[in-house]
Design a protein around this motif. Sequence first.
Motif, PDB file in Angstrom:
ATOM      1  N   VAL A  40     -18.120  22.932 -58.727  1.00 44.28           N
ATOM      2  CA  VAL A  40     -19.072  22.673 -59.204  1.00 44.28           C
ATOM      3  C   VAL A  40     -20.427  22.307 -59.235  1.00 44.28           C
ATOM      4  N   GLU A  41     -21.847  22.989 -59.239  1.00 48.03           N
ATOM      5  CA  GLU A  41     -23.270  22.763 -59.886  1.00 48.03           C
ATOM      6  C   GLU A  41     -23.256  22.576 -60.810  1.00 48.03           C
ATOM      7  N   HIS A  42     -24.429  21.996 -61.510  1.00 48.68           N
ATOM      8  CA  HIS A  42     -25.107  21.791 -62.444  1.00 48.68           C
ATOM      9  C   HIS A  42     -26.446  23.121 -62.453  1.00 48.68           C
ATOM     10  N   ALA A  54     -18.282  28.057 -52.729  1.00 46.92           N
ATOM     11  CA  ALA A  54     -19.220  27.740 -53.941  1.00 46.92           C
ATOM     12  C   ALA A  54     -19.891  29.153 -54.609  1.00 46.92           C
ATOM     13  N   GLN A  55     -19.279  29.382 -55.752  1.00 43.53           N
ATOM     14  CA  GLN A  55     -18.686  28.187 -56.646  1.00 43.53           C
ATOM     15  C   GLN A  55     -17.365  28.400 -57.635  1.00 43.53           C
ATOM     16  N   LEU A  56     -17.494  28.125 -59.153  1.00 48.28           N
ATOM     17  CA  LEU A  56     -15.994  27.741 -59.669  1.00 48.28           C
ATOM     18  C   LEU A  56     -16.158  28.846 -61.289  1.00 48.28           C
ATOM     19  N   ASP A  61     -18.865  23.481 -47.019  1.00 52.04           N
ATOM     20  CA  ASP A  61     -18.444  22.966 -47.844  1.00 52.04           C
ATOM     21  C   ASP A  61     -19.255  23.704 -49.080  1.00 52.04           C
ATOM     22  N   GLU A  62     -19.606  25.378 -48.863  1.00 52.14           N
ATOM     23  CA  GLU A  62     -19.992  26.730 -49.521  1.00 52.14           C
ATOM     24  C   GLU A  62     -19.543  27.600 -48.097  1.00 52.14           C
ATOM     25  N   TRP A  63     -19.022  28.525 -49.241  1.00 49.57           N
ATOM     26  CA  TRP A  63     -19.054  29.790 -49.014  1.00 49.57           C
ATOM     27  C   TRP A  63     -19.070  30.914 -50.352  1.00 49.57           C
ATOM     28  N   ALA A  66     -22.909  29.083 -46.093  1.00 48.78           N
ATOM     29  CA  ALA A  66     -22.761  30.594 -46.088  1.00 48.78           C
ATOM     30  C   ALA A  66     -22.493  31.169 -46.790  1.00 48.78           C
ATOM     31  N   TYR A  67     -23.413  32.390 -46.884  1.00 48.44           N
ATOM     32  CA  TYR A  67     -23.075  33.383 -48.059  1.00 48.44           C
ATOM     33  C   TYR A  67     -23.588  34.652 -47.795  1.00 48.44           C
ATOM     34  N   TYR A  68     -22.646  35.983 -47.862  1.00 45.02           N
ATOM     35  CA  TYR A  68     -22.742  36.740 -47.336  1.00 45.02           C
ATOM     36  C   TYR A  68     -23.216  38.025 -48.841  1.00 45.02           C
ATOM     37  N   GLY A 105     -25.534  13.669 -49.130  1.00 44.67           N
ATOM     38  CA  GLY A 105     -26.309  14.768 -49.653  1.00 44.67           C
ATOM     39  C   GLY A 105     -26.182  16.174 -49.370  1.00 44.67           C
ATOM     40  N   ASN A 106     -27.548  17.491 -49.901  1.00 44.09           N
ATOM     41  CA  ASN A 106     -27.251  18.798 -49.550  1.00 44.09           C
ATOM     42  C   ASN A 106     -28.145  19.143 -48.832  1.00 44.09           C
ATOM     43  N   GLU A 107     -28.384  20.319 -48.255  1.00 42.46           N
ATOM     44  CA  GLU A 107     -28.901  20.685 -47.421  1.00 42.46           C
ATOM     45  C   GLU A 107     -30.312  20.879 -47.593  1.00 42.46           C
ATOM     46  N   MET A 108     -29.667  19.043 -46.394  1.00 41.44           N
ATOM     47  CA  MET A 108     -31.530  18.968 -46.244  1.00 41.44           C
ATOM     48  C   MET A 108     -33.177  18.825 -45.164  1.00 41.44           C
ATOM     49  N   GLY A 114     -25.059  20.536 -54.477  1.00 40.01           N
ATOM     50  CA  GLY A 114     -25.835  21.393 -54.627  1.00 40.01           C
ATOM     51  C   GLY A 114     -27.284  20.974 -54.297  1.00 40.01           C
ATOM     52  N   ASN A 115     -27.792  21.519 -54.608  1.00 43.06           N
ATOM     53  CA  ASN A 115     -29.521  21.522 -54.946  1.00 43.06           C
ATOM     54  C   ASN A 115     -30.374  20.665 -55.804  1.00 43.06           C
ATOM     55  N   PHE A 116     -29.171  20.758 -57.029  1.00 42.76           N
ATOM     56  CA  PHE A 116     -28.971  19.971 -58.031  1.00 42.76           C
ATOM     57  C   PHE A 116     -29.121  18.396 -57.851  1.00 42.76           C
TER      58      PHE A 116
END
Length: 500
Positions: A25-27, A351-353, A290-292, A242-244, A170-173, A70-72
């Motif tokens: 869950v990301e803002h 990712a995400q809900l 932790d993100e797919w 990973a996103y497809y 952190g996230n996707e640094m 997430g990026n947030f």
Amino acid sequence: PRAHLTINPAFTIGPVRRRLFGGFVEHLGRHIYDGIHEPGHPSAGPDGFRRDVVELVKELGVSTVRYPGGNFVSGYNWEDGVGPVAERPRRLDLAWHSTETNQVGLHEFQHWLDLVGSELMLAVNLGTRGPKEAVELLEYTNLPAGTARAEQRAANGREKPFGIAMWCLGNEMDGPWQLGHRDATDYGKLASMTAKAMRQVDQNLELVACGSSGRGMPTFGEWERVVLNHAYDDVDYISCHAYYQEHDGDLASFLASGVDMDTYIESVVATVDHVRTVKRSSKRVDLAFDEWNIWYMSRWQEKARTFTIDEWPVAPRLLEDRYTVADAVVLGGLLISLLNHADRVTSANLAQLVNVIAPIMTEPGGPAWRQTTFFPFSVTSHAARGDALRVLADADETTTATFGSVPVVAAAATSDGTGLSVFLQNRHLTEATTVTIDLRAFQPTGAVSAQGIWDTDVRAANDLRDPHRVGLRNNDTARLSDGLLTVELPPVSWTALTVP
Ligand code: AHR
């Protein structure tokens, strides 16, 4: 096409951990505001959280939920989200070009997790902040009492610590789009330093270092090696994302996305174990995927180019992908890949809900509904139990432009000693595949149940107008005789078999 599979309880891969079925869950967009939290909605409680959404999240069966990005998170001040709600600041969310009202923060989100029965996985900001703020947040969440931060938490209504175990450093640094993006050496040192400081507060933490944002990143592989060279002893996991999506109408390659995920996981395991070898370490670092998900990312990238300085909406409609039957079949295939690597991928988060690339959608003041991708996730989350088992497969192949020839059927199996579950994806675009499964080692006796997702229209989807267009279907071709199970899988389908 045909496939012959053999499954034996002795061929174990590893335990199926509940954390494999995590969410995120990301803002972002309408995920929190006008998604899970909508004061005034007929189903909302006095806390503003929609109970219809709570029920769907429970039905989905998510375990650990990663938050707040997430990026947030790379621009977030966690302090903005605690204390009296009326006094919380409105801030720019640079990641998503929105206004963050901070009406929901740590306390409210934990309360929501208590309603859905899930565990919190918290990310710290290592983009615009550092070890000091991470330690203060940890002091706030986990210290029983006796310091300013612990007292601040109690004054904000929570005497008992949150007791958060899983933390993302952190996230996707590695991503140039990330606030505070840095190179592998700088991030590796920062992750190590932050982890050490956090462990000085609490030794029982499970810490996740950022791996690559995707297998396609130019630094993929080298990033993991360098980061772990600095932080191997300090962390428990390295992340994968990973996103497809389907490119240029190439459904055959899209259906085989699990092949890419297999390669991704095996490449990261090889890199992690290389660092372990060089360090002569006896410790094992696992993978937190932790993100797919499936994400039609190009639509967001086009939008992001057009923002102007006066455009900072609250809860805009962002990343609201509408998923088809084909997307659900791919998602089922990705779950098969995760189960087949349950020995090293010991935590994962869809990712995400809600609303944002999500299995659950809502309309303000209106209904909440299940997208097509809801079904393979919820069935797998409930049916995958005990140990993941290696499936020996002898299958016909199908041709894809991206991956060459791939097995026409992808398969995974789990067993808890009493029952067996088998998950199957038929990648053939036009033909049914006949699958025979040798289960003689289990001496099964009861009736097989088979349910899944397929449709004559693979582009069918659920939406506000027709929220029940696509659902689970029973496959009544499954037969069990003398320990041999046969089933016909429709073209472009995902199926779960359960054998008592
Ligand atoms: O899930 C959407 C975004 O994808 C996340 O904020 C980011 O970590 C990733 O790039």
